[in-house]
Design an enzyme around this catalytic site. Sequence first.
Site, PDB file in Angstrom:
ATOM      1  CD  GLU A 150       1.395 -13.616   4.169  1.00 29.94           C
ATOM      2  OE1 GLU A 150       0.479 -14.584   4.284  1.00 29.94           O
ATOM      3  OE2 GLU A 150       2.271 -13.618   5.029  1.00 29.94           O
ATOM      4  CD  GLU A 307       2.392 -11.427   8.602  1.00 35.98           C
ATOM      5  OE1 GLU A 307       2.548 -12.586   8.781  1.00 35.98           O
ATOM      6  OE2 GLU A 307       0.953 -11.161   8.318  1.00 35.98           O
TER       7      GLU A 307
END
Length: 674
Positions: A150, A307
């Site tokens: 991320e 995710e």
Amino acid sequence: MREQYFDKMLYGGDYNPEQWPKDIWEEDMRMFNEAHINSATINVFSWARLQPSENEYDFSELDAVIERLAKEDMEIVLGTSTAAIPAWMCRKFPDVTRVDFEGRKHKFGHRHNHCPNSPSFKRFASELVHRLAQRYSGHPNLKIWHISNEYSGECYCEQCEKAFRVWVKDKYETIEVVNEAWNMSFWGHTLYEFDDIVVPNYLGDGIHDTAAAFAGLSIDYRRFNSDSLLNNFKMERDIIRLYDKETPTTTNLMGTYKGLDYFKWAKEMDIVSWDNYPSYNTPLSHTAMNHDLMRGLKGGESFMLMEQTPSQQNWQPYNALKRPGKMRVQSYQSIAHGADSIQFFQLRRSKGAVEKFHGAVIEHAGHSNTRVYREVMELGRELKRLGDDLIGAETKARVGILFDWDNYWALEYTSGPSVALRYVDQIQRYYDACYSRHVDIDMLHMDSKFSKYDIVLAPVLYMVKEGVSEKIDAFVSQGGTFLTTYMSGIVDQSDNVHLGGYPGPLRETLGIWVEEIDALAPGTTNILATEAALFSQGRYKCEMLCDLVHLESAEMVVAYNSDFYKGMPAVTKNRFGSGEAWYVGTVPEQTMLNELIAHILTEKEIETFDDVPEGVEIASRVKGEKTFYFIMNHRNDVQQFHSSFKGCTDVLTNQKVSDKIQLEPFDVKLLVKK
Ligand SMILES: [Zn+2]
């Protein structure tokens, strides 16, 4: 030619066994197998354990984790662990931490916390990745390299400032051109040399995230920051490639995250992956748009859902449980929009720290007798049965919507005309108008091939960079339908106005010019009068912005009906070559927008599904001769409707459907047409 990386759907998620004693690993393996979990994402935040001090490395634990997973023949998504820096590094090499927008130097703490231009960070990250790549390349269970995690945030430290000056010099060459680009004669900001350039944070010309004294400078800093982090990614990828020529690389993206130009990033990644965390009140269409954007990053190639939570998040204000069936329908929504994997964060729930209330496949109870585990197991069984049926299937969209990070940044830095203007919200309104008719949509970049599409929508195309208007002209003149809106065609790549009347270079294609832009305060509206047969009502409200439009070659479709610009055009249509260019000069209520877009879709004979109940979504993917239709009920109640799917087979149940579709709460049908 697109690459096919999978022969089955990856099903698994983040696994952090280093947080648990080894006897628990055995139980994990038993439960993974029982739930048909076939992959694990590991080593995402392990730097502190892999390298406990400057000159000491220890891979024994990672070796053991990999060996244990390999014994179960699990596919491994291998992190590089560089998204959180170890304490010793911050202590000994303080250049690794960031300086924030307020100018504060950060200490050790959190994650996603390194300065992208720190020499120490780059040195240690590259040394670690060399060792990882050397050690694990060629491992038969290594499926994907997952670089960092991320990527996000900004740094405004002095080493970034120095690097920014170099970046600016590469782009503009002379300081005179920089002054011109950023319009530095305003407020006597003339720069005499490159060393006069300071980072645009709170101590300089930044104001906050959505305002800047010199937007040209702040936009360039965003471009630079995105490039700086991308250089970190490329550094790790290139090191991996020294040892491993084949295993695909990715990093997990975050939908419409503002900070990074994901189109530019995707060019450097083998496969796009992203993390999908809808809140309890996130509109379904926003999640759908995020998926489509992620698929669009590599021109329509399928992506990995890296995710999602199986049940609950921890970081939103109200973290509702996913009701029984909801995780399943959300997983199918991901697949419907292009996912080739379903992965959870995470496989076993942490016992402490900030994510202890973040859901996981194995809950704190620690056994398989939980609702969440049973649902994961059921979905695992179903996906296993589907095998590779949907792997690499494509979306055959005929409608494209432009999304552009330069526009995102520029529009939101603009001071005036309205603080209510948010880029993603405006794109979403047009996406929703198509979504409400269950039309497949591709999210496009400025470099996309427009001629593949019948319709290109470009809401708030505020910044028109070089070559873009020529592309739009060519698309329309060859028969395409183009639509743009208020706040379009206004500035160039440096945020300087295209002089000569809005919408600048789009003026001829649209056949209008805009003299002024009125901003309406919250709660105030104008009225739109419609005479054209394409609307169900004669009057609609509009809000936020009202362009005062003059016709040139266009015709008026909708007019304002109040205030001093009553009678002036609000919506126009222009014939241009063999195509049409529409302009929507205000923010109409959604019903009207839906009807306008429905009219355009009908004109182009695009398949729509009408009379589908609210909360039911239809999307399709095509593989070979087969078209798969995903019929998804996102609501917790039974829904029924009549459809044209009579005779199709539901591949999840092997039953043929009649003309009446009935969906149980959060139900999914996967229909196939040959
Ligand atoms: Zn920095």
